[in-house]
Design a protein around this motif. Structure first.
Motif, short mmCIF file in Angstrom:
data_model
loop_
_atom_site.label_atom_id
_atom_site.label_comp_id
_atom_site.label_asym_id
_atom_site.label_seq_id
_atom_site.Cartn_x
_atom_site.Cartn_y
_atom_site.Cartn_z
N ILE A 1 -8.67 -0.31 6.68
CA ILE A 1 -9.69 0.14 5.72
C ILE A 1 -10.84 -0.86 5.66
N ALA A 2 -10.52 -2.15 5.71
CA ALA A 2 -11.56 -3.17 5.74
C ALA A 2 -12.43 -3.01 6.99
N GLU A 3 -11.80 -2.78 8.12
CA GLU A 3 -12.55 -2.59 9.37
C GLU A 3 -13.48 -1.39 9.29
N LEU A 4 -13.01 -0.30 8.70
CA LEU A 4 -13.84 0.90 8.57
C LEU A 4 -15.03 0.64 7.66
N ALA A 5 -14.81 -0.07 6.56
CA ALA A 5 -15.91 -0.36 5.64
C ALA A 5 -16.97 -1.23 6.33
N ILE A 6 -16.52 -2.19 7.11
CA ILE A 6 -17.47 -3.05 7.82
C ILE A 6 -18.23 -2.25 8.87
N ALA A 7 -17.52 -1.42 9.62
CA ALA A 7 -18.15 -0.65 10.69
C ALA A 7 -19.19 0.32 10.14
N HIS A 8 -18.93 0.88 8.96
CA HIS A 8 -19.86 1.86 8.37
C HIS A 8 -20.77 1.21 7.33
N ASP A 9 -20.64 -0.10 7.14
CA ASP A 9 -21.45 -0.85 6.18
C ASP A 9 -21.40 -0.20 4.78
N VAL A 10 -20.18 -0.01 4.31
CA VAL A 10 -19.92 0.61 3.02
C VAL A 10 -19.21 -0.40 2.11
N SER A 11 -19.57 -0.43 0.85
CA SER A 11 -18.92 -1.33 -0.11
C SER A 11 -17.54 -0.82 -0.48
N ILE A 12 -16.64 -1.75 -0.76
CA ILE A 12 -15.31 -1.43 -1.29
C ILE A 12 -15.22 -2.00 -2.70
N ILE A 13 -14.84 -1.17 -3.66
CA ILE A 13 -14.52 -1.64 -5.00
C ILE A 13 -13.01 -1.62 -5.11
N GLU A 14 -12.41 -2.80 -5.07
CA GLU A 14 -10.95 -2.93 -5.05
C GLU A 14 -10.44 -3.26 -6.45
N ASP A 15 -9.72 -2.33 -7.04
CA ASP A 15 -9.14 -2.50 -8.36
C ASP A 15 -7.72 -3.04 -8.18
N ASP A 16 -7.54 -4.31 -8.50
CA ASP A 16 -6.24 -4.96 -8.31
C ASP A 16 -5.62 -5.34 -9.65
N ILE A 17 -5.85 -4.52 -10.66
CA ILE A 17 -5.40 -4.86 -12.00
C ILE A 17 -3.88 -5.00 -12.10
N TYR A 18 -3.14 -4.29 -11.26
CA TYR A 18 -1.68 -4.35 -11.31
C TYR A 18 -1.10 -5.33 -10.29
N GLY A 19 -1.96 -5.90 -9.45
CA GLY A 19 -1.49 -6.65 -8.29
C GLY A 19 -0.52 -7.77 -8.59
N VAL A 20 -0.81 -8.60 -9.60
CA VAL A 20 0.02 -9.76 -9.85
C VAL A 20 1.42 -9.39 -10.31
N LEU A 21 1.62 -8.17 -10.78
CA LEU A 21 2.95 -7.73 -11.20
C LEU A 21 3.89 -7.56 -10.02
N ALA A 22 3.35 -7.26 -8.85
CA ALA A 22 4.17 -6.99 -7.66
C ALA A 22 4.36 -8.28 -6.88
N THR A 23 5.58 -8.78 -6.85
CA THR A 23 5.85 -10.02 -6.13
C THR A 23 5.76 -9.83 -4.62
N ASP A 24 5.82 -8.59 -4.15
CA ASP A 24 5.80 -8.32 -2.72
C ASP A 24 4.44 -7.80 -2.24
N ARG A 25 3.37 -8.04 -3.00
CA ARG A 25 2.07 -7.48 -2.63
C ARG A 25 1.48 -8.19 -1.41
N PRO A 26 0.84 -7.44 -0.53
CA PRO A 26 0.11 -8.06 0.57
C PRO A 26 -1.21 -8.66 0.08
N SER A 27 -1.92 -9.33 0.98
CA SER A 27 -3.23 -9.86 0.64
C SER A 27 -4.16 -8.72 0.26
N PRO A 28 -5.09 -8.97 -0.65
CA PRO A 28 -6.03 -7.91 -1.04
C PRO A 28 -6.98 -7.57 0.11
#
Length: 476
Positions: A270-297
């Motif tokens: 998804i990051a590659e697609l956004a870069i290729a199409h020059d589109v912004s990503i708004i990443e809502d990671d409000i729940y992220g810290v709760l998941a101990t198994d989360r990947p990098s944002p």
């Protein structure tokens, strides 16, 4: 006055599901001036009989019109036309305060994705007492007698950087803006990354308040297909090519409402697609810290295109109203100016309290307690409802429940309401279509104040799941 403006032949000629055709004909009638604001629409059963469809189909049509802000329903009075644009003007529709308001929830409130009680009051009370005791001897102005600079003071941003860092993701204090919650961070991102009339792509089921924010700011929102991981890259690529959006809004960790966690490989794509199409990503990671198994944002893989938003609301306590935004570095000052221009600077005392909780380790303690409590509540939910119907992650504040064939979501939600339990229909999270959402409900199992309250709510849901569709309580 009650009228019928629905034409069976017109509805039958429209493509797509029948409920959508009914809702779209209503919208066309409002636009044409055929039906005026204040008009009372036919009761569900009357219109179902007139059109030869089920009550559930009409219920879904009215629900879709309500989510668009075009109609408003009230038990005992009926469903009334509000008119186009009323969602922004009156606060009705998806994302409105009405989503959280359910005074009839006498048995259990399970509609708002709130963290469970985990000692927040006691810990915050002690931290605030210590903070206030220190103020007389501190240099500089008291937080009672000053405003924060837009984006927060250096010490607040240092604490935020410490809180946000994990694995290889190490934000720098200078690139962080302190916000009044994630909603402000998202709104700032929308205003900075897009222009009126622009299109924002998002998951077909998504955070309802973002949809409302975008609409109020004159932006359009369109859905992208999802699966068990969240947004599907192939569907996103097709939408990027065909629809030319300005931004993508995404919740990759503990996706709301499904609880999905996106793999690192998909995040990179998804990051590659956004870069290729020059589109912004708004990443809502409000729940992220709760998941101990989360990947990098996703922000780790496309930092120059990503607006990374999160807060302490779900992992520490929603009453703090402290959020964090990491914009692309080149747009940091634009975001700061927008925040300042909207008068949305953070209350200094809350920023001080949040920083203290992070620095003392109290925030991490509360987060771990919330994780532990949610794991126990998910066990209760699985035991009550059965694992075959429930999709959930043990750290999520909610469970995504599939309904049997005898139910549709809004009918189920209404039946639960009549028994004193507040839950959310899948359609409440839909963007543009409700085909899958109509067979699901979201149970916010973190919201009940006690496990006993949760148990009462689950007992009602379990009972309803075993019943046939009893219909919807209709206006007299």
């Amino acid at each position: 006055m009650t009228i019928s403006i629905f034409d069976l032949q017109n509805i039958a000629a429209r493509p797509g599901p029948r409920y959508r055709a009914i809702a779209d004909q209503l919208r066309d009638a409002i636009r044409a001036g055929t039906v005026a604001p204040g008009t009372r629409l036919p009761p569900l059963r009357d219109l179902a009989h007139e059109l030869g469809v089920t009550v559930g189909t009409v219920s879904r049509a009215y629900a879709l019109a309500a989510s668009r802000g075009e109609v408003s329903g009230e038990v005992g009075r009926g469903t009334y036309v509000l008119g186009l644009g009323s969602a922004a003007q009156t606060g009705t529709g998806v994302g409105s305060a009405a989503f959280l308001t359910m005074p009839e929830a006498t048995e259990a409130a399970m509609k708002a994705a709130l963290a469970p009680p985990a000692g927040q009051t006691e810990i915050a009370n002690a931290a605030m007492a210590a903070l206030l005791a220190e103020l007389p001897g501190r240099d500089g102005p008291s937080p009672f007698n000053t405003y924060l600079v837009p984006g927060g003071e250096e010490q607040h941003r240092r604490a935020a950087a410490h809180w946000l860092s994990f694995d290889d993701f190490t934000p720098q204090p200078g690139g962080i803006l302190i916000c009044s919650g994630t909603q402000q961070a998202i709104l700032t991102s929308i205003l900075a990354a897009t222009e009126p009339g622009d299109l924002i792509l998002t998951e077909e089921l998504t955070y309802h308040a973002m949809v409302q924010q975008a609409g109020q700011m004159g932006r359009r929102v369109a859905p992208v297909d999802i699966d068990e991981e969240g947004m599907i890259p192939q569907a996103l690529e097709r939408a990027l090519r065909e629809q030319k959006p300005a931004a993508i809004f995404i919740v990759p960790t503990l996706q709301n409402p499904t609880g999905a966690i996106m793999s690192e490989g998909r995040r990179r794509k998804i990051a590659e697609l956004a870069i290729a199409h020059d589109v912004s990503i708004i990443e809502d990671d409000i729940y992220g810290v709760l998941a101990t198994d989360r990947p990098s944002p996703i922000a780790q893989f496309a930092p120059d295109h990503t607006w990374y938003a999160t807060s302490l609301a779900k992992s520490v306590g929603c009453g703090l109203r402290i959020g964090f935004l990491i914009p692309p570095s080149r747009l940091l000052e634009r975001a700061r100016a927008i925040q300042n221009g909207f008068g949305q600077t953070v209350p200094p005392l809350m920023a001080e309290l949040a920083s203290r909780l992070i620095e003392t380790g109290d925030a991490a303690t509360l987060c771990e307690r919330i994780r532990s409590e949610m794991a126990a509540r998910h066990e209760m939910t699985a035991k009550a409802l059965g694992t075959e119907r429930v999709t959930a992650h043990p750290a999520a504040l909610y469970a995504w429940v599939e309904l049997p064939d005898t139910w549709r979501a809004h009918g189920f939600v209404e039946a639960a309401r009549t028994r004193g339990v507040a839950i959310a229909a899948g359609e409440d999270f839909m963007v543009g279509r409700a085909d899958r959402a109509s067979r699901h409900v979201r149970l916010a199992i973190g919201q009940p104040q006690t496990r006993d309250e949760l148990a009462r709510g689950l007992a009602v849901v379990t009972s309803l799941l075993s019943e046939s569709h009893i219909g919807i309580v209709e206006p007299a």
